[in-house]
Design a protein around this motif. Structure first.
Motif, mmCIF file in Angstrom:
data_model
loop_
_atom_site.group_PDB
_atom_site.id
_atom_site.type_symbol
_atom_site.label_atom_id
_atom_site.label_comp_id
_atom_site.label_asym_id
_atom_site.label_seq_id
_atom_site.Cartn_x
_atom_site.Cartn_y
_atom_site.Cartn_z
ATOM 1 N N GLY A 22 0.801 -1.395 0.013
ATOM 2 C CA GLY A 22 0.038 0.046 0.096
ATOM 3 C C GLY A 22 0.862 1.272 -0.178
ATOM 4 N N LEU A 23 2.016 1.218 0.908
ATOM 5 C CA LEU A 23 2.827 2.607 0.926
ATOM 6 C C LEU A 23 3.451 2.677 -0.484
ATOM 7 N N VAL A 24 4.139 1.622 -0.845
ATOM 8 C CA VAL A 24 4.907 1.786 -2.278
ATOM 9 C C VAL A 24 3.713 2.386 -3.426
ATOM 10 N N PHE A 25 2.537 1.660 -3.513
ATOM 11 C CA PHE A 25 1.602 2.197 -4.475
ATOM 12 C C PHE A 25 1.076 3.443 -4.221
ATOM 13 N N ALA A 26 0.894 3.927 -2.832
ATOM 14 C CA ALA A 26 0.574 5.264 -2.651
ATOM 15 C C ALA A 26 1.604 6.403 -2.976
ATOM 16 N N ALA A 27 2.922 6.003 -2.713
ATOM 17 C CA ALA A 27 3.904 6.763 -3.311
ATOM 18 C C ALA A 27 3.884 7.069 -4.818
ATOM 19 N N VAL A 28 3.737 5.871 -5.516
ATOM 20 C CA VAL A 28 3.699 6.000 -7.041
ATOM 21 C C VAL A 28 2.483 6.745 -7.241
ATOM 22 N N SER A 29 1.084 6.374 -6.710
ATOM 23 C CA SER A 29 -0.086 7.252 -6.971
ATOM 24 C C SER A 29 0.304 8.771 -6.955
ATOM 25 N N TYR A 30 0.851 9.352 -5.861
ATOM 26 C CA TYR A 30 1.158 10.412 -5.464
ATOM 27 C C TYR A 30 2.082 11.199 -6.391
ATOM 28 N N GLY A 31 3.203 10.293 -6.777
ATOM 29 C CA GLY A 31 3.980 10.956 -7.793
ATOM 30 C C GLY A 31 3.388 11.238 -9.155
ATOM 31 N N VAL A 32 2.568 10.248 -9.626
ATOM 32 C CA VAL A 32 1.847 10.322 -10.978
ATOM 33 C C VAL A 32 0.894 11.731 -10.517
ATOM 34 N N ALA A 33 0.324 12.016 -9.698
ATOM 35 C CA ALA A 33 -0.755 13.221 -9.448
ATOM 36 C C ALA A 33 0.167 14.469 -9.627
ATOM 37 N N LEU A 34 1.398 14.370 -8.920
ATOM 38 C CA LEU A 34 2.356 15.552 -8.989
ATOM 39 C C LEU A 34 2.862 15.749 -10.375
ATOM 40 N N SER A 35 3.238 14.797 -10.978
ATOM 41 C CA SER A 35 3.682 15.051 -12.309
ATOM 42 C C SER A 35 2.521 15.456 -13.385
ATOM 43 N N ILE A 43 -1.266 13.559 -0.602
ATOM 44 C CA ILE A 43 -0.689 12.164 0.054
ATOM 45 C C ILE A 43 -1.453 11.558 1.003
ATOM 46 N N ALA A 44 -2.435 12.328 1.613
ATOM 47 C CA ALA A 44 -3.464 11.853 2.482
ATOM 48 C C ALA A 44 -4.587 11.008 1.732
ATOM 49 N N ALA A 45 -5.085 11.495 0.736
ATOM 50 C CA ALA A 45 -5.950 10.818 -0.420
ATOM 51 C C ALA A 45 -5.222 9.355 -0.855
ATOM 52 N N SER A 46 -3.731 9.780 -1.183
ATOM 53 C CA SER A 46 -3.017 8.468 -1.969
ATOM 54 C C SER A 46 -3.312 7.402 -0.888
ATOM 55 N N LEU A 47 -2.490 7.838 0.455
ATOM 56 C CA LEU A 47 -2.525 6.714 1.298
ATOM 57 C C LEU A 47 -3.887 6.002 1.673
ATOM 58 N N LYS A 48 -4.896 6.985 1.712
ATOM 59 C CA LYS A 48 -6.283 6.214 1.908
ATOM 60 C C LYS A 48 -6.676 5.294 0.920
ATOM 61 N N LEU A 49 -6.388 5.773 -0.335
ATOM 62 C CA LEU A 49 -6.800 4.888 -1.299
ATOM 63 C C LEU A 49 -6.162 3.580 -1.377
ATOM 64 N N ASN A 50 -4.787 3.661 -1.601
ATOM 65 C CA ASN A 50 -4.045 2.395 -1.719
ATOM 66 C C ASN A 50 -3.886 1.571 -0.327
ATOM 67 N N LEU A 51 -4.126 2.205 0.841
ATOM 68 C CA LEU A 51 -3.919 1.257 2.151
ATOM 69 C C LEU A 51 -5.180 0.638 2.044
ATOM 70 N N VAL A 52 -6.398 1.106 1.909
ATOM 71 C CA VAL A 52 -7.686 0.578 1.853
ATOM 72 C C VAL A 52 -7.623 -0.506 0.804
ATOM 73 N N LEU A 53 -7.353 -0.109 -0.380
ATOM 74 C CA LEU A 53 -7.338 -1.077 -1.426
ATOM 75 C C LEU A 53 -6.337 -2.609 -1.006
ATOM 76 N N PHE A 54 -5.244 -2.356 -0.423
ATOM 77 C CA PHE A 54 -4.435 -3.526 -0.374
ATOM 78 C C PHE A 54 -5.020 -4.209 0.996
ATOM 79 N N TYR A 55 -5.217 -3.392 2.059
ATOM 80 C CA TYR A 55 -5.805 -4.190 3.287
ATOM 81 C C TYR A 55 -7.110 -5.005 2.926
ATOM 82 N N LEU A 56 -7.790 -4.499 2.071
ATOM 83 C CA LEU A 56 -8.993 -5.255 1.470
ATOM 84 C C LEU A 56 -8.425 -6.497 0.915
ATOM 85 N N TRP A 57 -7.467 -6.586 0.193
ATOM 86 C CA TRP A 57 -6.688 -7.748 -0.341
ATOM 87 C C TRP A 57 -6.159 -8.471 0.479
#
Length: 366
Positions: A22-35, A43-57
């Protein structure tokens, strides 16, 4: 209790693994958003999205593992039913996951509905893309689950093979050990039968000492390894029998370093060697014969040496041995593999020396 610890350990490892993902994909998502200069996706939204996504898995993982265990895909006997049932199952896992993800993201932060509405609205509009990503993740989890199941099968098979090899080795050791008894008994009973008419008191004495020797060996019948002190006791019981037979013609000397007496040796490993010396160096001669038995510790090894003053053996026959010595070498090979030395050498002034070197291991319980 042990299984509970293992389950908690696995759960902790899974939690750490999904958190890292989740942390790795959050960093990637945030990087894409910045680009893309998308300031709404912080960063908060990116962490929420990816941590929820992977904790569900992470929550789905035990269910997927149970499903894969129930419907195994084995290459040795491929089941079409088990293969085809995976396709709708993966689709179902992905759809349920995507639905729960959007629902949780909408509900976890009521005070930030505007931000979450942006996120969930984006994913709702692009549900097909998120669903496609979930299909890939679900497929990877299924593949990983089957890999884990195959690994567990492999480890179980290895343990079973190891146990079977250990049982086979024990059976071979017992068979080799049992070869000593008939060989020794035949020679002893032959000696007793020859004395029954010539010298009945000697025959009775040999029978009594034979009983003592057999009692000692039966007391340790289930022990593959004994201390050198115990092995020496067996050897003295055997030599008492031969002493009755040969009288003053047989002289035996023990030279054992005190530290070696606690070392472990295979049960009845010295008796065949000494019996070989008695047969070839004492029995054929009328002159007094000497057998010297030594034990010493040397650089992590236990060196055992049996030396007689007989005629020795021809050099071209040094590799030829009787049942007893063949048995000794075979038993050493079973116990120590290649980590031992066993050789016969002629002395400079006659006689034969049998040298045996094995790892020096002490039995702390004895």
């Amino acid at each position: 209790m042990g299984n509970l610890k293992i389950n908690w350990r696995r759960a902790a490892l899974l939690f750490v693994a999904w958190t890292l993902a989740g942390l790795v994909f959050a960093a990637v998502s945030y990087g894409v958003a910045l680009s893309q200069n998308d300031k709404r996706f912080g960063i908060a939204a990116s962490l929420k999205l990816n941590l929820v996504l992977f904790y569900l898995w992470g929550v789905f993982s035990p269910l997927i593992l149970r499903f894969c265990r129930r419907f195994r895909v084995e290459f040795r006997r491929l089941s079409i039913r088990n293969v085809t049932v995976h396709v709708p199952a993966i689709v179902l896992f992905a759809a349920v996951h995507e639905t729960l993800l959007l629902a949780i993201l909408w509900s976890i932060t009521p005070s930030a509905r505007g931000e979450l509405a942006t996120i969930t609205g984006y994913y709702a509009r692009h549900f097909g893309y998120g669903f496609y990503i979930d299909l890939i993740i679900a497929s990877l989890i299924v593949i990983g689950a089957h890999a884990l199941l195959y690994y567990d099968d492999f480890r179980t098979s290895e343990l079973q093979q190891s146990a079977l090899k250990a049982q086979l080795a024990q059976a071979q050791l017992r068979a080799l050990k049992m070869q000593v008894h008939p060989h020794f008994l035949f020679n002893t009973l032959h000696s007793i039968s020859s004395l029954v008419l010539e010298d009945p008191p000697k025959a009775n004495s040999m029978i009594a000492r034979l009983g003592d020797f057999l009692r000692l060996t039966l007391d340790h019948a289930d022990h593959e390894l004994v201390t050198l002190k115990e092995e020496t006791e067996f050897l003295r019981a055997y030599l008492d029998i031969e002493q009755v037979r040969f009288g003053d013609r047989l002289k035996v000397a023990f030279e054992m370093e005190p530290m070696t007496l606690s070392a472990q040796v295979p049960h009845l490993i010295l008796q065949p060697i000494v019996e070989n010396a008695v047969q070839h160096a004492v029995a054929p001669r009328t002159a007094q014969s000497h057998i010297d038995i030594k034990a010493q510790g040397l650089d992590g090894l236990l060196r055992l040496e049996v030396k007689d003053n007989g005629p020795g053996i021809a050099r071209d026959l040094l590799e030829l041995r009787g049942v007893g010595l063949n048995n000794v070498r075979a038993r050493l090979n079973q116990v120590y593999g290649s980590n031992f030395r066993f050789e016969l050498t002629n002395g400079a002034e006659g006689g034969l020396t049998v040298t045996m070197e094995i790892p020096f291991r002490c039995d702390v319980d004895r």
